[in-house]
Design an enzyme around this catalytic site. Sequence first.
Site, PDB file in Angstrom:
ATOM      1  N   ASP A 166      -9.853   3.296   2.577  1.00  0.00           N
ATOM      2  CA  ASP A 166      -9.962   2.687   3.919  1.00  0.00           C
ATOM      3  C   ASP A 166     -10.568   3.647   4.949  1.00  0.00           C
ATOM      4  O   ASP A 166     -11.420   3.252   5.753  1.00  0.00           O
ATOM      5  CB  ASP A 166      -8.582   2.243   4.428  1.00  0.00           C
ATOM      6  N   LYS A 205       0.800  -1.236   0.000  1.00  0.00           N
ATOM      7  CA  LYS A 205       0.000   0.000   0.000  1.00  0.00           C
ATOM      8  C   LYS A 205       0.831   1.285   0.000  1.00  0.00           C
ATOM      9  O   LYS A 205       0.423   2.282  -0.586  1.00  0.00           O
ATOM     10  CB  LYS A 205      -0.918   0.027   1.227  1.00  0.00           C
TER      11      LYS A 205
HETATM   12  P1  NAP Z   1      -0.111  -3.578   9.089  1.00  0.00           P
HETATM   13  O1  NAP Z   1       0.196  -2.398   8.262  1.00  0.00           O
HETATM   14  O2  NAP Z   1       0.731  -4.800   8.986  1.00  0.00           O
HETATM   15  O3  NAP Z   1      -0.134  -3.093  10.640  1.00  0.00           O
HETATM   16  C1  NAP Z   1      -0.285  -4.024  11.686  1.00  0.00           C
HETATM   17  C2  NAP Z   1      -0.503  -3.292  13.005  1.00  0.00           C
HETATM   18  O4  NAP Z   1      -0.809  -4.279  13.992  1.00  0.00           O
HETATM   19  C3  NAP Z   1       0.746  -2.543  13.514  1.00  0.00           C
HETATM   20  O5  NAP Z   1       0.347  -1.393  14.223  1.00  0.00           O
HETATM   21  C4  NAP Z   1       1.375  -3.571  14.465  1.00  0.00           C
HETATM   22  O6  NAP Z   1       2.165  -2.992  15.491  1.00  0.00           O
HETATM   23  C5  NAP Z   1       0.120  -4.151  15.085  1.00  0.00           C
HETATM   24  N1  NAP Z   1       0.359  -5.482  15.659  1.00  0.00           N
HETATM   25  C6  NAP Z   1       0.539  -6.648  14.998  1.00  0.00           C
HETATM   26  N2  NAP Z   1       0.718  -7.660  15.878  1.00  0.00           N
HETATM   27  C7  NAP Z   1       0.651  -7.104  17.123  1.00  0.00           C
HETATM   28  C8  NAP Z   1       0.741  -7.625  18.443  1.00  0.00           C
HETATM   29  N3  NAP Z   1       0.945  -8.938  18.664  1.00  0.00           N
HETATM   30  N4  NAP Z   1       0.604  -6.771  19.482  1.00  0.00           N
HETATM   31  C9  NAP Z   1       0.375  -5.458  19.277  1.00  0.00           C
HETATM   32  N5  NAP Z   1       0.287  -4.898  18.055  1.00  0.00           N
HETATM   33  C10 NAP Z   1       0.421  -5.716  16.993  1.00  0.00           C
HETATM   34  O7  NAP Z   1      -1.616  -4.096   8.822  1.00  0.00           O
HETATM   35  P2  NAP Z   1      -2.898  -3.216   8.405  1.00  0.00           P
HETATM   36  O8  NAP Z   1      -3.043  -3.204   6.928  1.00  0.00           O
HETATM   37  O9  NAP Z   1      -2.877  -1.926   9.122  1.00  0.00           O
HETATM   38  O10 NAP Z   1      -4.088  -4.165   8.963  1.00  0.00           O
HETATM   39  C11 NAP Z   1      -4.299  -4.328  10.345  1.00  0.00           C
HETATM   40  C12 NAP Z   1      -5.565  -5.177  10.564  1.00  0.00           C
HETATM   41  O11 NAP Z   1      -6.692  -4.492  10.044  1.00  0.00           O
HETATM   42  C13 NAP Z   1      -5.557  -6.539   9.849  1.00  0.00           C
HETATM   43  O12 NAP Z   1      -6.183  -7.479  10.685  1.00  0.00           O
HETATM   44  C14 NAP Z   1      -6.423  -6.315   8.621  1.00  0.00           C
HETATM   45  O13 NAP Z   1      -7.084  -7.485   8.185  1.00  0.00           O
HETATM   46  C15 NAP Z   1      -7.440  -5.311   9.163  1.00  0.00           C
HETATM   47  N6  NAP Z   1      -7.982  -4.437   8.118  1.00  0.00           N
HETATM   48  C16 NAP Z   1      -9.339  -4.376   8.033  1.00  0.00           C
HETATM   49  C17 NAP Z   1      -9.900  -3.574   7.070  1.00  0.00           C
HETATM   50  C18 NAP Z   1     -11.377  -3.516   6.967  1.00  0.00           C
HETATM   51  O14 NAP Z   1     -11.867  -3.037   5.922  1.00  0.00           O
HETATM   52  N7  NAP Z   1     -12.133  -3.931   7.968  1.00  0.00           N
HETATM   53  C19 NAP Z   1      -9.106  -2.812   6.183  1.00  0.00           C
HETATM   54  C20 NAP Z   1      -7.713  -2.894   6.319  1.00  0.00           C
HETATM   55  C21 NAP Z   1      -7.166  -3.711   7.303  1.00  0.00           C
HETATM   56  P3  NAP Z   1       3.758  -2.736  15.254  1.00  0.00           P
HETATM   57  O15 NAP Z   1       3.850  -1.529  14.366  1.00  0.00           O
HETATM   58  O16 NAP Z   1       4.266  -2.494  16.618  1.00  0.00           O
HETATM   59  O17 NAP Z   1       4.294  -3.979  14.596  1.00  0.00           O
END
Ligand code: NAP
Length: 289
Positions: A107, A71
Amino acid sequence: MDLSSRTKLCGVIGDPIEHSLSPKMFNAAFRANDLDFTYVAMNVKKNGLAKAIEGMKALNIHGLNVTIPHKVKVVGYLDRVDPDAKMIGAVNTILNANGKLEGFNTDGTGAVRAIEESGTTLEGRNVVLIGSGGAARAIAFTFSNRVGKLTILNRHVHKSEKLATELTKKTGRKVYFEGLRKEALERAISEADMLVNATSVGMSPNCDASILDGSLLRRDLVVFDIVYNPPETKLLKEATSIGAKAVNGIGMLVHQGGEAFRIWTSKEAPVRLMREVVTEELSRLSGKT
Ligand code: NAP
């Protein structure tokens, strides 16, 4: 509608992509509108992005969604980036407009619509946002000019600091940040009326995990978890059990998709149908149907 040489091709690129719900959601939406469009999921590895985007032009692919891990990087490969997506610094939707690739980020809009359709307003609310990844960035930028106090907490505090600093620089809004420690959570939640989990914690198959201890929740808190698989995460179950309002990630998923649909087709998306398709697919995946 039968596929033909005139069919417009759309899709999603990412890695992993095998469990994407988007092909079912978009193909149902195209069919319902009698549109000669089709949608596929394509696995593109981290080092394959530049070629994939060149390929989008060469193959005249009409539209792409972009997901983890592309992204942010994809922004540099496009001919034009919409001002909101530029501010967020990430693109999740590309339109091929006569050979010129235009990037958008849907988003944040998806998240706002999900909150609003739950009957909650954003205006003036004190929000605690957990996470600083791609989705959290979009939510932080889109919420920032509507909410009251915004506090961003992240496991790696340098990322919440970077996001908060960038937000303040680009929007002029004061935004607070912390690391994801219990005392910081306690303090921030005690002043908040909305909590957003924008991390992947609680996502299938780790459904027994929650980003915080349920004892920190309060009845008067709106709890929005953007994880959509499972639709009711442990965090949301705990919120509901004490009578707090719980908003799941399906609304955001459907509305960010609906906005992409509008960008590609210039038509309003059949959001209700898209939600039905996603909900049905999620229950099938969880073995409930
Ligand atoms: P990303 O860019 O990989 O970011 C992941 C985030 O989760 C980071 O802030 C990371 O923290 C945190 N994280 C991961 N494991 C963790 C843990 N064990 N403890 C605490 N923090 C943790 O992913 P993203 O694209 O933002 O997506 C995040 C989630 O949102 C996913 O589950 C995705 O499926 C969902 N999502 C949903 C929608 C929707 O339309 N509903 C849209 C987009 C995403 P660090 O920076 O410290 O690693």
